[in-house]
Design a protein around this motif. Structure first.
Motif, PDB file in Angstrom:
ATOM      1  N   LYS A   4       1.351   2.121  -0.751  1.00 51.72           N
ATOM      2  CA  LYS A   4       1.574   0.717  -1.108  1.00 51.72           C
ATOM      3  C   LYS A   4       1.542   0.557  -2.624  1.00 51.72           C
ATOM      4  O   LYS A   4       0.578   0.910  -3.280  1.00 51.72           O
ATOM      5  CB  LYS A   4       0.500  -0.159  -0.467  1.00 51.72           C
ATOM      6  CG  LYS A   4       0.614  -1.621  -0.823  1.00 51.72           C
ATOM      7  CD  LYS A   4      -0.473  -2.442  -0.150  1.00 51.72           C
ATOM      8  CE  LYS A   4      -0.503  -3.879  -0.549  1.00 51.72           C
ATOM      9  NZ  LYS A   4       0.748  -4.578  -0.583  1.00 51.72           N
ATOM     10  N   LYS A   8       0.187  -7.620  -6.505  1.00 56.25           N
ATOM     11  CA  LYS A   8      -0.605  -8.828  -6.740  1.00 56.25           C
ATOM     12  C   LYS A   8      -1.685  -8.631  -7.793  1.00 56.25           C
ATOM     13  O   LYS A   8      -2.644  -9.387  -7.831  1.00 56.25           O
ATOM     14  CB  LYS A   8      -1.253  -9.293  -5.437  1.00 56.25           C
ATOM     15  CG  LYS A   8      -0.271  -9.714  -4.359  1.00 56.25           C
ATOM     16  CD  LYS A   8      -1.023 -10.235  -3.149  1.00 56.25           C
ATOM     17  CE  LYS A   8      -0.094 -10.787  -2.105  1.00 56.25           C
ATOM     18  NZ  LYS A   8      -0.855 -11.375  -0.974  1.00 56.25           N
ATOM     19  N   ILE A  27      -5.269 -12.818  -2.855  1.00 61.00           N
ATOM     20  CA  ILE A  27      -5.397 -11.622  -2.037  1.00 61.00           C
ATOM     21  C   ILE A  27      -6.393 -11.955  -0.931  1.00 61.00           C
ATOM     22  O   ILE A  27      -7.462 -12.493  -1.196  1.00 61.00           O
ATOM     23  CB  ILE A  27      -5.902 -10.424  -2.881  1.00 61.00           C
ATOM     24  CG1 ILE A  27      -4.903 -10.129  -4.007  1.00 61.00           C
ATOM     25  CG2 ILE A  27      -6.133  -9.207  -1.998  1.00 61.00           C
ATOM     26  CD1 ILE A  27      -5.408  -9.126  -5.023  1.00 61.00           C
ATOM     27  N   ASN A  30      -9.581  -8.066   3.643  1.00 68.26           N
ATOM     28  CA  ASN A  30      -9.065  -6.906   4.376  1.00 68.26           C
ATOM     29  C   ASN A  30      -7.646  -6.497   3.979  1.00 68.26           C
ATOM     30  O   ASN A  30      -7.093  -5.561   4.551  1.00 68.26           O
ATOM     31  CB  ASN A  30      -9.146  -7.105   5.894  1.00 68.26           C
ATOM     32  CG  ASN A  30     -10.576  -7.244   6.357  1.00 68.26           C
ATOM     33  OD1 ASN A  30     -11.463  -6.553   5.865  1.00 68.26           O
ATOM     34  ND2 ASN A  30     -10.814  -8.151   7.287  1.00 68.26           N
ATOM     35  N   GLU A  31      -7.052  -7.178   3.010  1.00 66.89           N
ATOM     36  CA  GLU A  31      -5.717  -6.807   2.532  1.00 66.89           C
ATOM     37  C   GLU A  31      -5.823  -5.558   1.651  1.00 66.89           C
ATOM     38  O   GLU A  31      -6.719  -5.450   0.818  1.00 66.89           O
ATOM     39  CB  GLU A  31      -5.116  -7.964   1.731  1.00 66.89           C
ATOM     40  CG  GLU A  31      -3.706  -7.725   1.263  1.00 66.89           C
ATOM     41  CD  GLU A  31      -3.096  -8.934   0.557  1.00 66.89           C
ATOM     42  OE1 GLU A  31      -2.079  -8.738  -0.118  1.00 66.89           O
ATOM     43  OE2 GLU A  31      -3.632 -10.053   0.673  1.00 66.89           O
ATOM     44  N   ILE A 100      -9.249  -2.109  -1.090  1.00 65.91           N
ATOM     45  CA  ILE A 100      -9.124  -3.158  -0.080  1.00 65.91           C
ATOM     46  C   ILE A 100     -10.035  -4.321  -0.440  1.00 65.91           C
ATOM     47  O   ILE A 100     -11.189  -4.121  -0.839  1.00 65.91           O
ATOM     48  CB  ILE A 100      -9.503  -2.590   1.306  1.00 65.91           C
ATOM     49  CG1 ILE A 100      -8.580  -1.423   1.655  1.00 65.91           C
ATOM     50  CG2 ILE A 100      -9.473  -3.666   2.378  1.00 65.91           C
ATOM     51  CD1 ILE A 100      -9.020  -0.615   2.832  1.00 65.91           C
ATOM     52  N   ASP A 104     -11.768 -12.917   0.269  1.00 67.56           N
ATOM     53  CA  ASP A 104     -10.604 -13.518  -0.379  1.00 67.56           C
ATOM     54  C   ASP A 104     -10.792 -13.477  -1.892  1.00 67.56           C
ATOM     55  O   ASP A 104     -11.887 -13.738  -2.398  1.00 67.56           O
ATOM     56  CB  ASP A 104     -10.406 -14.964   0.064  1.00 67.56           C
ATOM     57  CG  ASP A 104      -9.897 -15.091   1.501  1.00 67.56           C
ATOM     58  OD1 ASP A 104      -9.517 -14.063   2.100  1.00 67.56           O
ATOM     59  OD2 ASP A 104      -9.876 -16.222   2.009  1.00 67.56           O
TER      60      ASP A 104
END
Length: 131
Positions: A4, A8, A27, A30-31, A100, A104
């Motif tokens: 990936k 962002k 973001i 868990n993203e 990760i 938020d």
């Protein structure tokens, strides 16, 4: 290997801490923020170098140490916080790290990981002498 690409985040000055990684968009918890290729560091028993001590990581991240690595991308630029909003872990398929979000992260917020307790820099990390 398809990792990936970060879309962002950006690097900019972190007051009192040098450079840091900051969110350019929200973001979500868990993203995956970024996936980093790893550069293995050569090691030789009995010799010592502190050249990469502030930037090296143990690989794998958990379990028995196999080698010391430097993550490409922004991996070495995430600052420490006791109240971190991100973590890293071994990639499930490749020899790479995933950074990760653990909560938020808002636009403009610095993204920080937890390096470890107070003994981390003194004796909390596995020590291997570098070539």
């Amino acid at each position: 290997m398809n990792l990936k690409v970060p879309t962002k985040i950006e690097i900019k000055e972190s007051p009192g801490r040098g450079l840091g990684v900051f969110a350019t968009k929200k973001i979500f918890k868990n993203e995956v923020i970024e996936e980093c290729h790893l550069l293995p560091l050569p090691v030789k028993a009995g010799e010592s170098s502190n050249l990469f001590n502030d930037y090296r990581f143990n690989y794998p991240q958990s379990g028995e140490l196999q080698e010391l690595v430097i993550p490409f991308g922004y991996g070495c630029i995430y600052n420490h916080s006791d109240n971190s909003n991100a973590t890293w872990k071994d990639h499930p398929e490749y020899k790479a790290f995933q950074f990760i979000a653990t909560k938020d992260i808002n636009l403009g917020e610095e993204i920080c990981t937890y390096y470890g307790g107070s003994s981390y820099w003194e004796d909390g990390r596995q020590h291997i002498d570098l070539l």
